[in-house]
Motif scaffolding. Structure first.
Motif, short mmCIF file in Angstrom:
data_model
loop_
_atom_site.label_atom_id
_atom_site.label_comp_id
_atom_site.label_asym_id
_atom_site.label_seq_id
_atom_site.Cartn_x
_atom_site.Cartn_y
_atom_site.Cartn_z
N THR A 156 12.00 -19.81 2.57
CA THR A 156 11.43 -18.50 2.93
C THR A 156 11.08 -17.66 1.70
O THR A 156 10.49 -16.59 1.84
CB THR A 156 12.39 -17.70 3.83
OG1 THR A 156 13.64 -17.54 3.16
CG2 THR A 156 12.58 -18.37 5.19
N ALA A 157 11.43 -18.13 0.52
CA ALA A 157 11.11 -17.38 -0.71
C ALA A 157 9.60 -17.16 -0.79
O ALA A 157 8.82 -18.09 -0.64
CB ALA A 157 11.60 -18.15 -1.93
N GLY A 158 9.22 -15.93 -0.99
CA GLY A 158 7.80 -15.59 -1.10
C GLY A 158 7.09 -15.37 0.23
O GLY A 158 5.94 -14.97 0.26
N LEU A 159 7.77 -15.65 1.32
CA LEU A 159 7.17 -15.45 2.64
C LEU A 159 7.27 -13.97 2.99
O LEU A 159 8.37 -13.42 3.07
CB LEU A 159 7.90 -16.29 3.68
CG LEU A 159 7.36 -16.29 5.10
CD1 LEU A 159 5.95 -16.87 5.13
CD2 LEU A 159 8.27 -17.09 6.01
N ARG A 160 6.13 -13.30 3.12
CA ARG A 160 6.11 -11.85 3.39
C ARG A 160 5.03 -11.53 4.40
O ARG A 160 3.97 -12.14 4.42
CB ARG A 160 5.84 -11.08 2.11
CG ARG A 160 6.93 -11.18 1.09
CD ARG A 160 6.55 -10.41 -0.17
NE ARG A 160 7.59 -10.53 -1.17
CZ ARG A 160 7.66 -11.53 -2.03
NH1 ARG A 160 6.77 -12.47 -2.01
NH2 ARG A 160 8.64 -11.57 -2.90
N LEU A 161 5.31 -10.52 5.22
CA LEU A 161 4.29 -9.98 6.10
C LEU A 161 4.67 -8.55 6.40
O LEU A 161 5.80 -8.13 6.23
CB LEU A 161 4.12 -10.81 7.38
CG LEU A 161 5.26 -10.85 8.39
CD1 LEU A 161 5.15 -9.71 9.38
CD2 LEU A 161 5.20 -12.16 9.14
N GLY A 162 3.70 -7.79 6.84
CA GLY A 162 3.96 -6.41 7.21
C GLY A 162 3.02 -5.99 8.33
O GLY A 162 1.81 -6.18 8.22
N ALA A 163 3.59 -5.47 9.40
CA ALA A 163 2.78 -5.00 10.52
C ALA A 163 3.54 -3.93 11.27
O ALA A 163 4.73 -4.09 11.55
CB ALA A 163 2.44 -6.15 11.46
N HIS A 220 12.88 -8.24 -2.58
CA HIS A 220 11.87 -9.23 -2.95
C HIS A 220 11.38 -8.98 -4.36
O HIS A 220 11.57 -7.92 -4.93
CB HIS A 220 10.68 -9.16 -1.98
CG HIS A 220 11.05 -9.57 -0.59
ND1 HIS A 220 11.52 -10.82 -0.29
CD2 HIS A 220 11.03 -8.89 0.57
CE1 HIS A 220 11.76 -10.89 1.00
NE2 HIS A 220 11.48 -9.74 1.54
N ALA A 221 10.68 -9.95 -4.88
CA ALA A 221 10.09 -9.84 -6.22
C ALA A 221 9.09 -8.70 -6.25
O ALA A 221 8.55 -8.30 -5.22
CB ALA A 221 9.41 -11.15 -6.58
N ALA A 222 8.82 -8.19 -7.43
CA ALA A 222 7.94 -7.04 -7.58
C ALA A 222 6.49 -7.35 -7.23
O ALA A 222 5.73 -6.47 -6.94
CB ALA A 222 8.00 -6.51 -9.01
N ALA A 263 2.57 -12.77 -4.69
CA ALA A 263 2.94 -14.05 -5.29
C ALA A 263 3.63 -14.92 -4.25
O ALA A 263 4.81 -15.22 -4.33
CB ALA A 263 3.86 -13.83 -6.48
N GLY A 264 2.90 -15.34 -3.23
CA GLY A 264 3.42 -16.24 -2.21
C GLY A 264 3.61 -17.63 -2.79
O GLY A 264 3.14 -17.94 -3.88
N ARG A 265 4.26 -18.49 -2.03
CA ARG A 265 4.53 -19.85 -2.53
C ARG A 265 3.26 -20.60 -2.86
O ARG A 265 3.19 -21.34 -3.81
CB ARG A 265 5.32 -20.61 -1.49
CG ARG A 265 6.73 -20.11 -1.35
CD ARG A 265 7.50 -21.01 -0.46
NE ARG A 265 6.75 -21.27 0.76
CZ ARG A 265 7.07 -20.80 1.96
NH1 ARG A 265 8.13 -20.07 2.08
NH2 ARG A 265 6.36 -21.07 3.01
N ASP A 266 2.22 -20.45 -2.04
CA ASP A 266 0.99 -21.19 -2.28
C ASP A 266 -0.19 -20.25 -2.51
O ASP A 266 -1.33 -20.67 -2.46
CB ASP A 266 0.69 -22.13 -1.12
CG ASP A 266 0.60 -21.38 0.20
OD1 ASP A 266 0.65 -20.14 0.19
OD2 ASP A 266 0.46 -22.05 1.24
N GLY A 267 0.08 -18.97 -2.74
CA GLY A 267 -0.98 -17.99 -2.98
C GLY A 267 -1.64 -17.53 -1.70
O GLY A 267 -2.52 -16.71 -1.73
#
Length: 177
Positions: A116-123, A164-166, A170-174
């Protein structure tokens, strides 16, 4: 003032105000969530007008902006919210699948954290209004059901309590997450 259209609201804690952009000239404290219209900026100082016509100065950095949906018209390619919603849906489905694997014991906590590292969403959805995080563009967007328009720079989205990172892009695969 019959044509009063607020551009901002005072934050939930209220705000002190000043008669002039001078800390030595205090005025009344503004009520929490009071709608105001920004009329002038001088550095961090903001002059605002209230619905009753009263004007005052305050720290403009603390105001909360209000979205203003666009007027009518057909969707153009960049305004169509469906591609962004599809990316958000895919990211949420991926998270849900990983959570199911963790709950069923098919995934360790360490593997879950790694995947799940780098997995982000916002809604945020509120009736016809939607505020959606577009990580590819590094900004929040606003949708009224008719079109998607830029709302605010995401800047350091994901920082703080989530840890999360700043760099939210910077998702896992962009890909957009």
């Amino acid at each position: 003032m019959t044509d009063f259209e607020p551009t901002h609201v005072v934050p939930p804690g209220g705000l002190p105000s000043w008669a002039a952009p001078d800390p030595g000239r205090p005025a009344a404290r503004l009520d929490p969530l009071l709608p105001v219209r920004l009329t002038e900026l001088r550095g961090d100082w903001a002059r605002v007008a209230c619905a009753n016509g009263w004007q005052t100065w305050l720290d403009g950095r603390l105001l909360l902006g209000l979205p203003h949906p666009p007027e009518g018209g057909e969707l153009t390619a960049g305004e169509d919210p469906r591609p962004l919603l599809a990316r958000l849906q895919a990211a949420l489905a991926e998270y849900r699948a990983l959570l199911d694997e963790l709950a069923e014991g098919r995934l360790t906590a360490a593997a879950f954290a790694e995947r799940t590292a780098g997995l982000r969403l916002g809604a945020v959805l509120d009736g016809t209004d939607a505020w959606l995080l577009d990580l590819a563009e590094r900004r929040w967007t606003y949708c009224d059901g008719r079109r998607l328009v830029p709302y605010a720079d995401a800047g350091q989205a994901g920082d703080g309590a989530a840890g999360h990172a700043a760099d939210p892009a910077a998702g896992r695969d962009g890909a957009d997450r």
